[in-house]
Design an enzyme around this catalytic site. Structure first.
Site, PDB file in Angstrom:
ATOM      1  N   THR A 211      -1.541  10.261  42.474  1.00  0.00           N
ATOM      2  CA  THR A 211      -1.154  11.535  41.854  1.00  0.00           C
ATOM      3  C   THR A 211      -2.399  12.411  41.863  1.00  0.00           C
ATOM      4  OG1 THR A 211       0.375  10.376  40.390  1.00  0.00           O
ATOM      5  CG2 THR A 211      -0.208  12.627  39.785  1.00  0.00           C
TER       6      THR A 211
ATOM      7  N   LEU B  41      -5.302   5.974  44.864  1.00  0.00           N
ATOM      8  CA  LEU B  41      -6.609   6.165  44.238  1.00  0.00           C
ATOM      9  C   LEU B  41      -6.487   6.995  42.963  1.00  0.00           C
ATOM     10  CD1 LEU B  41      -8.344   6.852  47.656  1.00  0.00           C
ATOM     11  CD2 LEU B  41      -8.707   4.839  46.205  1.00  0.00           C
ATOM     12  N   PRO B  42      -7.546   7.005  42.130  1.00  0.00           N
ATOM     13  CA  PRO B  42      -7.426   7.679  40.829  1.00  0.00           C
ATOM     14  C   PRO B  42      -7.162   9.179  40.908  1.00  0.00           C
ATOM     15  CG  PRO B  42      -9.300   6.168  40.825  1.00  0.00           C
ATOM     16  CD  PRO B  42      -8.804   6.226  42.240  1.00  0.00           C
TER      17      PRO B  42
ATOM     18  N   LYS C 170       6.096  15.642  41.406  1.00  0.00           N
ATOM     19  CA  LYS C 170       5.519  14.685  40.447  1.00  0.00           C
ATOM     20  C   LYS C 170       4.924  15.409  39.244  1.00  0.00           C
ATOM     21  CE  LYS C 170       3.351  10.975  38.885  1.00  0.00           C
ATOM     22  NZ  LYS C 170       4.003   9.812  38.332  1.00  0.00           N
TER      23      LYS C 170
ATOM     24  N   LYS D 215      -3.675  13.183  32.120  1.00  0.00           N
ATOM     25  CA  LYS D 215      -4.153  13.553  33.464  1.00  0.00           C
ATOM     26  C   LYS D 215      -3.111  14.436  34.167  1.00  0.00           C
ATOM     27  CE  LYS D 215      -4.449  11.712  38.076  1.00  0.00           C
ATOM     28  NZ  LYS D 215      -4.313  10.621  39.008  1.00  0.00           N
TER      29      LYS D 215
HETATM   30  P1  NAD Z   1      -6.470   2.277  38.956  1.00  0.00           P
HETATM   31  O1  NAD Z   1      -7.647   2.976  38.368  1.00  0.00           O
HETATM   32  O2  NAD Z   1      -5.980   1.013  38.338  1.00  0.00           O
HETATM   33  O3  NAD Z   1      -6.769   1.962  40.503  1.00  0.00           O
HETATM   34  C1  NAD Z   1      -7.469   2.792  41.372  1.00  0.00           C
HETATM   35  C2  NAD Z   1      -8.306   1.916  42.290  1.00  0.00           C
HETATM   36  O4  NAD Z   1      -8.962   2.745  43.255  1.00  0.00           O
HETATM   37  C3  NAD Z   1      -9.436   1.168  41.535  1.00  0.00           C
HETATM   38  O5  NAD Z   1      -9.306  -0.233  41.772  1.00  0.00           O
HETATM   39  C4  NAD Z   1     -10.729   1.718  42.148  1.00  0.00           C
HETATM   40  O6  NAD Z   1     -11.766   0.765  42.260  1.00  0.00           O
HETATM   41  C5  NAD Z   1     -10.227   2.166  43.521  1.00  0.00           C
HETATM   42  N1  NAD Z   1     -11.094   3.133  44.175  1.00  0.00           N
HETATM   43  C6  NAD Z   1     -11.642   4.259  43.656  1.00  0.00           C
HETATM   44  N2  NAD Z   1     -12.378   4.907  44.612  1.00  0.00           N
HETATM   45  C7  NAD Z   1     -12.281   4.155  45.735  1.00  0.00           C
HETATM   46  C8  NAD Z   1     -12.800   4.294  47.044  1.00  0.00           C
HETATM   47  N3  NAD Z   1     -13.581   5.340  47.383  1.00  0.00           N
HETATM   48  N4  NAD Z   1     -12.506   3.348  47.958  1.00  0.00           N
HETATM   49  C9  NAD Z   1     -11.721   2.288  47.630  1.00  0.00           C
HETATM   50  N5  NAD Z   1     -11.196   2.096  46.399  1.00  0.00           N
HETATM   51  C10 NAD Z   1     -11.481   3.023  45.467  1.00  0.00           C
HETATM   52  O7  NAD Z   1      -5.303   3.364  39.012  1.00  0.00           O
HETATM   53  P2  NAD Z   1      -3.716   3.086  39.123  1.00  0.00           P
HETATM   54  O8  NAD Z   1      -3.149   2.912  37.768  1.00  0.00           O
HETATM   55  O9  NAD Z   1      -3.488   2.054  40.173  1.00  0.00           O
HETATM   56  O10 NAD Z   1      -3.214   4.520  39.637  1.00  0.00           O
HETATM   57  C11 NAD Z   1      -3.429   4.951  40.971  1.00  0.00           C
HETATM   58  C12 NAD Z   1      -2.795   6.305  41.137  1.00  0.00           C
HETATM   59  O11 NAD Z   1      -1.400   6.221  40.849  1.00  0.00           O
HETATM   60  C13 NAD Z   1      -3.367   7.380  40.206  1.00  0.00           C
HETATM   61  O12 NAD Z   1      -3.462   8.577  40.906  1.00  0.00           O
HETATM   62  C14 NAD Z   1      -2.352   7.443  39.083  1.00  0.00           C
HETATM   63  O13 NAD Z   1      -2.321   8.717  38.450  1.00  0.00           O
HETATM   64  C15 NAD Z   1      -1.063   7.156  39.834  1.00  0.00           C
HETATM   65  N6  NAD Z   1       0.013   6.559  39.023  1.00  0.00           N
HETATM   66  C16 NAD Z   1      -0.257   5.543  38.160  1.00  0.00           C
HETATM   67  C17 NAD Z   1       0.776   4.985  37.407  1.00  0.00           C
HETATM   68  C18 NAD Z   1       0.514   3.843  36.429  1.00  0.00           C
HETATM   69  O14 NAD Z   1       1.417   3.524  35.630  1.00  0.00           O
HETATM   70  N7  NAD Z   1      -0.648   3.188  36.464  1.00  0.00           N
HETATM   71  C19 NAD Z   1       2.088   5.460  37.558  1.00  0.00           C
HETATM   72  C20 NAD Z   1       2.338   6.479  38.474  1.00  0.00           C
HETATM   73  C21 NAD Z   1       1.275   7.023  39.202  1.00  0.00           C
END
Ligand code: NAD
Length: 297
Positions: A93, A65-66, A168, A243
């Site tokens: 994260t 999740l975000p 991380k 972030k």
């Molecule tokens: P994203 O925003 O693409 O996906 C998050 C998903 O969570 C969204 O689809 C959203 O609708 C869903 N969501 C939010 N609240 C919700 C709830 N209550 N119930 C169900 N679903 C819900 O984000 P991402 O890029 O997939 O990143 C996810 C995590 O991984 C973050 O914490 C980010 O910091 C970390 N991360 C991302 C990357 C990257 O390159 N994108 C790399 C390493 C770590």
């Protein structure tokens, strides 16, 4: 094979859930966003109507999740009925405080928990080559290992609860600072009349050598696979780096650790994102330096 409830099917969650399905697990998915659910359906994943439906009967629950707020909202939903011996793994994260609250809330119910944030980006999630930094008990880590191996290549048990997030946050603070340092050095070298390629050859084999230079150089033409050579598209978005730098700042203040360079890097990335470049790879921060130059010089 395990029954897994997977919550959060965004850029990272969807490909990770797909890897688990390909490894033969029964994956039940949920995301609040209808588009994400549609993409999960197209990818052949089993959709649940709610988080509670995805969690019911699951041996393992994974959240991606975000932020910490979202993770706590999900796991504290009173409608959830976890299996008595369920293992809950948060791969998002998130901040140190929310991570502690996650372990306390679920641990208080007798569940096994892990914080297991990842490195490797969307490409690594799709290829199953993520690095997992894991915090939690040996029991929980032992139960999770085969599942994490289906999604990642390097799985490191960093220590007790919270150690994964700590690793991380510290790693990304280091990456953010060193990318800015490499950008400043490359920019100054050019202003001093040096050919960037020559500077790259020298610094790559001198004391300035680091990953941000030799594997991910922010100047186009130096490292063929780096995002700089494709208009800074793909890679790790500047807004995600910001972030993580803010999470590091928060953790530094709370733990009374001087992190002056981390704070300075956060400030530069904040300006970079405010200039509309938040979606570009974080190496595009080199573009901030040109804007410090008076016109015509
Ligand atoms: P994203 O925003 O693409 O996906 C998050 C998903 O969570 C969204 O689809 C959203 O609708 C869903 N969501 C939010 N609240 C919700 C709830 N209550 N119930 C169900 N679903 C819900 O984000 P991402 O890029 O997939 O990143 C996810 C995590 O991984 C973050 O914490 C980010 O910091 C970390 N991360 C991302 C990357 C990257 O390159 N994108 C790399 C390493 C770590």
């Amino acid at each position: 094979m395990a029954v897994i409830g997977f919550i959060g099917l965004g850029n990272m969650g969807l490909p990770m859930a797909c890897r688990l399905k390909e490894a033969g697990h029964a994956v039940r998915c949920f995301d609040l966003d209808a588009g994400a659910m549609e993409r999960a359906h197209e990818a052949g994943l089993q959709r649940s109507a709610s988080t509670s439906e995805a969690v019911a009967g699951a041996e393992v629950v994974i959240t991606m999740l975000p932020s910490g707020r979202h993770v706590l909202e999900v796991i504290n939903d009173p409608a959830l009925r976890f299996e008595a011996d369920a293992l809950v793994i948060d791969c998002s994260t998130i901040d140190v405080e929310s991570c502690a609250a996650f372990h306390a809330a679920l641990g208080g119910k007798g569940l096994l928990t892990l914080d297991a944030p990842v490195s490797g980006g969307v490409g690594g999630a799709a290829a199953g080559t993520l690095t997992f930094m894991v915090g939690g008990s040996d029991d929980a880590f032992g139960r999770a290992l085969a599942l994490l191996r289906a999604m990642g290549r390097n799985i490191v048990h960093a220590g007790a609860a919270g150690a994964g997030q700590a690793a991380k946050i510290c790693n990304n603070m280091l990456a953010g600072i060193s990318m800015l340092a490499v950008s400043e050095a490359l920019y100054l070298a050019k202003r001093l009349g040096l050919d960037p390629q020559k500077f790259f050859e020298i610094a790559s084999t001198s004391s300035g050598q680091c990953w941000a230079l030799t594997s991910y150089a922010p100047e186009p033409g130096l490292v063929p696979s780096a995002p700089a050579n494709r208009g800074y598209e793909g890679g790790f978005a500047s807004e995600l780096m910001l972030k993580d730098l803010r999470l590091a700042e928060q953790a530094a203040v709370a733990s009374r650790s001087p992190a002056l360079l981390g704070a300075a890097a956060a400030s530069v990335y904040a300006m970079h994102c405010a200039a509309g470049r938040g979606r570009l790879d974080f190496s595009s921060v080199i573009q901030m330096l040109g804007t410090a130059q008076p016109a015509g010089r």
